[in-house]
Design an enzyme around this catalytic site. Structure first.
Site, short mmCIF file in Angstrom:
data_model
loop_
_atom_site.label_atom_id
_atom_site.label_comp_id
_atom_site.label_asym_id
_atom_site.label_seq_id
_atom_site.Cartn_x
_atom_site.Cartn_y
_atom_site.Cartn_z
CB CYS A 110 -86.05 -52.14 6.82
SG CYS A 110 -85.12 -53.52 7.48
CG HIS A 161 -82.01 -49.48 5.53
ND1 HIS A 161 -82.83 -48.87 6.45
CD2 HIS A 161 -81.92 -50.77 5.91
CE1 HIS A 161 -83.22 -49.75 7.35
NE2 HIS A 161 -82.69 -50.91 7.04
CD GLU A 191 -83.09 -45.53 5.02
OE1 GLU A 191 -83.47 -45.91 3.89
OE2 GLU A 191 -83.11 -46.27 6.02
N1 GLN Z 1 -85.46 -56.59 12.07
C1 GLN Z 1 -86.30 -55.42 12.15
C2 GLN Z 1 -87.75 -55.78 12.42
O1 GLN Z 1 -88.08 -56.92 12.32
C3 GLN Z 1 -86.20 -54.60 10.88
C4 GLN Z 1 -84.79 -54.12 10.69
C5 GLN Z 1 -84.67 -52.76 10.08
O2 GLN Z 1 -85.64 -52.02 9.96
N2 GLN Z 1 -83.46 -52.40 9.73
O3 GLN Z 1 -88.53 -54.94 12.73
#
Ligand code: GLN
Length: 195
Positions: A81, A173, A175
């Site tokens: 992410c 995710h 995890e």
């Molecule tokens: N929206 C976040 C970003 O742009 C990422 C979201 C997340 O890591 N769950 O950094």
């Protein structure tokens, strides 16, 4: 031997990554937030969180150099992410700081407001045993990939998991669920890099 896997712990859901990785045998996963700790790892995870914040703190604490050395040595790095965003070379409409090691372009918060966060069954290439449950939280997706990048999963026709040599990135995710197959896949990358 135990493989030492650091989880970058300046911001974000690093504790969940440490716990999930430690479910596997042969692993000593630990939170890392100093250049020395990063340098001692066989592999590194960059967690979800806020990519601009994680990026700023990396610079402030001088961690970018230590991460760059791991990368140059071919040690595996896995971004989830926000971590995927930090690994990307290009970010749509953003000049925020990034590590930029992967030949990809990503779009932040890309799935749109109505589906800010969602879960789905996701087929992932190289994972035996069927789909994995994937949790997306204000997730990015990958808009373009270079020739040396392998697409490992797509969701709603968007690229959400990629690999480039010793680099792994996913928009979701692993995890946060009980399935440890993505962790095992990353551990296998770490083992291969050491052999
Ligand atoms: N929206 C976040 C970003 O742009 C990422 C979201 C997340 O890591 N769950 O950094």
């Amino acid at each position: 031997m135990k493989y030492r896997i650091g989880v970058l712990s300046v911001q974000g859901d690093f504790a969940e990554h440490v716990a999930a990785m430690n479910d596997l045998d042969d692993v000593e996963a630990l939170p890392v937030k100093t250049a020395e700790a990063i340098a001692s790892c066989h592999g590194l995870i960059i967690p979800g969180g806020e990519s601009t914040t994680i990026g700023k703190l990396c610079q402030r604490f001088g961690l970018d150099e230590a991460i760059g050395k791991l990368h140059a040595d071919g040690r595996p790095i896995w971004g989830t992410c926000a971590g995927l965003i930090l690994l990307a070379r290009d970010i749509v409409d953003s000049d925020q700081w990034r590590l930029g090691y992967m030949d990809i372009e990503v779009k932040r918060n890309a799935f749109g407001r109505q589906v800010d966060s969602f879960e789905t069954d996701l087929a992932v290439a190289k994972l035996a045993g069927g789909a994995t449950r994937a949790v997306f939280i204000r997730a990015p997706y990958v808009t373009t990939v270079g020739d040396n990048v392998t697409v490992m999963a797509t969701c709603r026709d968007k690229i959400v998991m990629v690999r480039q040599e010793h680099l792994l990135g996913c928009a979701f995710h692993p995890e946060l669920t009980d399935d440890r197959r993505v962790q095992q896949y990353f551990l296998d990358m770490v083992k291969a890099a050491e052999s």
